[in-house]
Design an enzyme around this catalytic site. Sequence first.
Site, PDB file in Angstrom:
ATOM      1  N   ASN A 151       0.832  -1.220   0.000  1.00  0.00           N
ATOM      2  CA  ASN A 151       0.000   0.000   0.000  1.00  0.00           C
ATOM      3  C   ASN A 151       0.864   1.267   0.000  1.00  0.00           C
ATOM      4  O   ASN A 151       0.383   2.352   0.316  1.00  0.00           O
ATOM      5  CB  ASN A 151      -0.940   0.009   1.202  1.00  0.00           C
ATOM      6  N   ARG A 178       9.694  36.051 -15.539  1.00  0.00           N
ATOM      7  CA  ARG A 178       8.743  34.928 -15.571  1.00  0.00           C
ATOM      8  C   ARG A 178       7.367  35.540 -15.424  1.00  0.00           C
ATOM      9  O   ARG A 178       7.159  36.336 -14.502  1.00  0.00           O
ATOM     10  CB  ARG A 178       8.962  33.990 -14.375  1.00  0.00           C
ATOM     11  N   ASP A 214      24.400  29.967 -11.618  1.00  0.00           N
ATOM     12  CA  ASP A 214      23.039  29.850 -11.064  1.00  0.00           C
ATOM     13  C   ASP A 214      23.054  28.818  -9.943  1.00  0.00           C
ATOM     14  O   ASP A 214      24.005  28.050  -9.808  1.00  0.00           O
ATOM     15  CB  ASP A 214      22.046  29.447 -12.163  1.00  0.00           C
ATOM     16  N   ASP A 267      19.812  35.884 -13.305  1.00  0.00           N
ATOM     17  CA  ASP A 267      18.746  36.819 -12.928  1.00  0.00           C
ATOM     18  C   ASP A 267      19.185  37.596 -11.692  1.00  0.00           C
ATOM     19  O   ASP A 267      20.243  37.321 -11.105  1.00  0.00           O
ATOM     20  CB  ASP A 267      17.412  36.095 -12.678  1.00  0.00           C
ATOM     21  N   ASN A 299       3.099   2.255   2.019  1.00  0.00           N
ATOM     22  CA  ASN A 299       3.600   2.728   3.315  1.00  0.00           C
ATOM     23  C   ASN A 299       5.080   2.365   3.415  1.00  0.00           C
ATOM     24  O   ASN A 299       5.503   1.318   2.924  1.00  0.00           O
ATOM     25  CB  ASN A 299       2.848   2.050   4.464  1.00  0.00           C
ATOM     26  N   LYS A 350      15.908  38.572 -16.240  1.00  0.00           N
ATOM     27  CA  LYS A 350      15.059  37.425 -16.615  1.00  0.00           C
ATOM     28  C   LYS A 350      13.653  37.653 -16.096  1.00  0.00           C
ATOM     29  O   LYS A 350      13.471  38.057 -14.947  1.00  0.00           O
ATOM     30  CB  LYS A 350      15.643  36.139 -16.000  1.00  0.00           C
ATOM     31  N   HIS A 369      17.806  27.654  -2.397  1.00  0.00           N
ATOM     32  CA  HIS A 369      17.200  28.459  -3.456  1.00  0.00           C
ATOM     33  C   HIS A 369      17.076  29.916  -2.992  1.00  0.00           C
ATOM     34  O   HIS A 369      17.202  30.837  -3.788  1.00  0.00           O
ATOM     35  CB  HIS A 369      15.835  27.872  -3.800  1.00  0.00           C
TER      36      HIS A 369
END
Length: 316
Positions: A38, A195, A220, A170, A40, A193, A131
């Site tokens: 299942n 988005r 980056d 960026d 788990n 840059k 990040h």
Amino acid sequence: MQGDLKVFSGSSHSGLAAGIASHIGMPLGKARINRFSNENIKVKIEENVRGADVFVVQTSCPPVSDNLVEMLIMLDALKYSSASRITAVLPYFPYARSDKKDESRISITARLVADLLQTAGADRVLTMTLHAPQILGFFRNPADQLMAHPILINYFRQKNLSNTIVVATDAGSAKFAGHFAKRIGTPMAIIDKRRTDDTESPQSVALIGDVNGKDVIIYDDEIATGGSIREAARILRDFGAKEVCVGVTHGVLSGNAAEVLNKADLDELVVTDTIPIAEPKLSSIKNLRVLTTAPLFGEAIKRIHAGLSLSELMEA
Ligand code: R5P
């Protein structure tokens, strides 16, 4: 003084965990991870960890959510096995893309993960190139962020950098790109840059700085779809860049990133091994070089265990 040092590995990146343990000079701790029909997950720690100073290595890679839950279960199992201190070692931090409340009715998932790790039993966290640096502040317990800079810097220093400029993809990566450029003694430029949504299709609309006739290192924190690098390479070639290399910490390389990057006409693409890159992707990406982070993580773990400073590890 902490108890015995022990390093355990989740199932996300056993190669890196083995490299870390080997750098420290010890075998990986024994744990059995089972998945029931299942789905788990059951974790059994198969050696005594009572009173030990335990480090658990688990990175964020597909299946991302399963690996996170597996990590939480490992931490919980270690806590209930009476380890004296548990450090979650997350080379690539999970769910870090949502780190602020910049839209209505969203979750700050990086903070949620910080809460979950602590609830499951992590006394400390050791990670690399977040990040967004503010994620460190989501922990009430000590958290250390290593940077891949020393590894990337040592690599690029072997080249002739007399005509080189570092370019941030960026504004978000400009600060760290600036540190990187300073350490290798080059100027820097920044791409504007944009988005417009979450479709992961960025556009490089302008370049601040002069790359004409120069060799470029695009800096980056990560490559996900490869869109940012593709756009960066395009605008840099338009503005007369000569050689275009890339230095990135996390090679996420999701979806058809390999195809996107191959079309981007890069002279070299350098990433670290915070995320495993399996075949056939590994050999399908042109001019790809993967640098290991194992000695850096190993050294950091030794120092945390001995109560020593990590500052020196940030230098190259
Ligand atoms: C900012 O968005 C980050 O620093 C990276 O540029 C981004 O995560 C890379 O993603 P992708 O490769 O999908 O453009």
